[in-house]
Design a protein around this motif. Structure first.
Motif, PDB file in Angstrom:
ATOM      1  N   VAL A   1      -0.695  -1.684 -16.039  1.00 48.15           N
ATOM      2  CA  VAL A   1       0.265  -2.659 -15.531  1.00 48.15           C
ATOM      3  C   VAL A   1       0.060  -3.953 -16.311  1.00 48.15           C
ATOM      4  CG1 VAL A   1       1.030  -3.946 -13.524  1.00 48.15           C
ATOM      5  CG2 VAL A   1       0.206  -1.636 -13.233  1.00 48.15           C
ATOM      6  N   ASP A   2       1.148  -4.476 -16.873  1.00 48.89           N
ATOM      7  CA  ASP A   2       1.070  -5.706 -17.656  1.00 48.89           C
ATOM      8  C   ASP A   2       1.414  -6.913 -16.790  1.00 48.89           C
ATOM      9  OD1 ASP A   2       0.454  -4.342 -20.031  1.00 48.89           O
ATOM     10  OD2 ASP A   2       2.576  -3.904 -20.389  1.00 48.89           O
ATOM     11  N   PRO A   3       0.900  -8.100 -17.141  1.00 51.36           N
ATOM     12  CA  PRO A   3       1.278  -9.311 -16.404  1.00 51.36           C
ATOM     13  C   PRO A   3       2.790  -9.526 -16.450  1.00 51.36           C
ATOM     14  CG  PRO A   3      -0.644  -9.735 -17.744  1.00 51.36           C
ATOM     15  CD  PRO A   3      -0.154  -8.362 -18.118  1.00 51.36           C
ATOM     16  N   GLY A   4       3.354  -9.894 -15.305  1.00 47.45           N
ATOM     17  CA  GLY A   4       4.794 -10.084 -15.191  1.00 47.45           C
ATOM     18  C   GLY A   4       5.497  -8.901 -14.548  1.00 47.45           C
ATOM     19  N   ASN A   5       4.863  -7.734 -14.529  1.00 47.82           N
ATOM     20  CA  ASN A   5       5.466  -6.551 -13.914  1.00 47.82           C
ATOM     21  C   ASN A   5       5.301  -6.596 -12.399  1.00 47.82           C
ATOM     22  OD1 ASN A   5       5.952  -5.731 -16.491  1.00 47.82           O
ATOM     23  ND2 ASN A   5       4.637  -3.937 -16.429  1.00 47.82           N
ATOM     24  N   GLU A   6       6.133  -5.809 -11.715  1.00 46.18           N
ATOM     25  CA  GLU A   6       6.057  -5.723 -10.262  1.00 46.18           C
ATOM     26  C   GLU A   6       5.230  -4.512  -9.845  1.00 46.18           C
ATOM     27  OE1 GLU A   6       9.868  -5.647  -8.416  1.00 46.18           O
ATOM     28  OE2 GLU A   6      10.130  -7.807  -8.603  1.00 46.18           O
ATOM     29  N   VAL A   7       4.497  -4.671  -8.748  1.00 47.48           N
ATOM     30  CA  VAL A   7       3.756  -3.579  -8.128  1.00 47.48           C
ATOM     31  C   VAL A   7       4.181  -3.546  -6.666  1.00 47.48           C
ATOM     32  CG1 VAL A   7       1.474  -2.719  -7.497  1.00 47.48           C
ATOM     33  CG2 VAL A   7       1.793  -3.864  -9.679  1.00 47.48           C
ATOM     34  N   VAL A   8       4.576  -2.365  -6.190  1.00 46.84           N
ATOM     35  CA  VAL A   8       5.009  -2.218  -4.802  1.00 46.84           C
ATOM     36  C   VAL A   8       3.868  -1.601  -4.002  1.00 46.84           C
ATOM     37  CG1 VAL A   8       6.669  -1.141  -3.258  1.00 46.84           C
ATOM     38  CG2 VAL A   8       7.409  -1.959  -5.494  1.00 46.84           C
ATOM     39  N   LEU A   9       3.453  -2.301  -2.945  1.00 43.08           N
ATOM     40  CA  LEU A   9       2.406  -1.809  -2.049  1.00 43.08           C
ATOM     41  C   LEU A   9       3.109  -1.238  -0.824  1.00 43.08           C
ATOM     42  CD1 LEU A   9       0.044  -4.920  -2.217  1.00 43.08           C
ATOM     43  CD2 LEU A   9       0.166  -3.010  -3.788  1.00 43.08           C
ATOM     44  N   ASP A  10       3.102   0.093  -0.698  1.00 40.52           N
ATOM     45  CA  ASP A  10       3.846   0.716   0.392  1.00 40.52           C
ATOM     46  C   ASP A  10       2.962   1.197   1.537  1.00 40.52           C
ATOM     47  OD1 ASP A  10       2.694   2.656  -1.142  1.00 40.52           O
ATOM     48  OD2 ASP A  10       4.421   3.998  -1.144  1.00 40.52           O
ATOM     49  N   LYS A  11       1.658   1.044   1.409  1.00 41.78           N
ATOM     50  CA  LYS A  11       0.759   1.442   2.492  1.00 41.78           C
ATOM     51  C   LYS A  11       0.472   0.230   3.375  1.00 41.78           C
ATOM     52  CE  LYS A  11      -1.380   5.262   0.069  1.00 41.78           C
ATOM     53  NZ  LYS A  11      -2.645   5.842  -0.412  1.00 41.78           N
ATOM     54  N   VAL A  12       1.435  -0.095   4.229  1.00 40.50           N
ATOM     55  CA  VAL A  12       1.318  -1.241   5.131  1.00 40.50           C
ATOM     56  C   VAL A  12       0.758  -0.739   6.459  1.00 40.50           C
ATOM     57  CG1 VAL A  12       2.563  -3.080   6.304  1.00 40.50           C
ATOM     58  CG2 VAL A  12       3.249  -2.391   4.007  1.00 40.50           C
ATOM     59  N   ILE A  13      -0.395  -1.267   6.840  1.00 41.82           N
ATOM     60  CA  ILE A  13      -1.063  -0.837   8.068  1.00 41.82           C
ATOM     61  C   ILE A  13      -0.532  -1.598   9.276  1.00 41.82           C
ATOM     62  CG2 ILE A  13      -3.298  -0.748   9.233  1.00 41.82           C
ATOM     63  CD1 ILE A  13      -4.546  -0.433   6.458  1.00 41.82           C
ATOM     64  N   TYR A  14      -0.274  -2.894   9.093  1.00 40.46           N
ATOM     65  CA  TYR A  14       0.154  -3.754  10.200  1.00 40.46           C
ATOM     66  C   TYR A  14       1.142  -4.774   9.666  1.00 40.46           C
ATOM     67  CZ  TYR A  14      -0.273  -6.830  14.260  1.00 40.46           C
ATOM     68  OH  TYR A  14      -0.016  -7.589  15.370  1.00 40.46           O
ATOM     69  N   LEU A  15       2.185  -5.037  10.435  1.00 43.64           N
ATOM     70  CA  LEU A  15       3.220  -5.983  10.025  1.00 43.64           C
ATOM     71  C   LEU A  15       3.505  -6.916  11.188  1.00 43.64           C
ATOM     72  CD1 LEU A  15       5.219  -6.652   7.732  1.00 43.64           C
ATOM     73  CD2 LEU A  15       6.836  -5.131   8.836  1.00 43.64           C
TER      74      LEU A  15
END
Length: 104
Positions: free
Chosen positions: A28-42
């Motif tokens: 992953v290069d700087p400036g790219n997006e990373v999606v975190l889909d393992k949300v435990i609590y919202l």
């Protein structure tokens, strides 16, 4: 609004525009997006969702800010009266992620 996400074997409490430091994320290069889909609590203003194990449809969108190395940690081995001393150093690599948006 905040969320607790599971990423790279650890849990992070994140809010919008916060920068978190994780272990290095490869390919992953700087400036790219990373999606975190393992949300435990919202948590929104009045609405709170806990996942079993993860909240369905929730995700956190982040942007890679930089890759770098943390400060040096010294490891010392020592045995008294035997003239045995060993000293090593270690610098852990990290990736800085800025939280752009929390959806869910």
């Amino acid at each position: 609004m905040y969320a607790i996400v599971y990423f790279n074997g650890k849990q992070y409490k994140v809010e919008k525009d916060q920068v978190i430091y994780t272990e290095k994320v490869k390919d992953v290069d700087p400036g790219n997006e990373v999606v975190l889909d393992k949300v435990i609590y919202l948590s929104k203003e009045e609405e709170k969702k806990a996942g079993k194990p993860y909240v369905e449809g929730a995700k956190v969108i982040t942007e890679v800010v930089e890759h770098g190395k943390d400060r040096k940690v010294k490891i010392i081995k020592f045995e008294g009266r035997k003239n045995y001393r060993r000293e090593k150093g270690h610098r852990q690599e990290y990736t800085a992620l800025k939280i752009k948006e929390i959806e869910g």
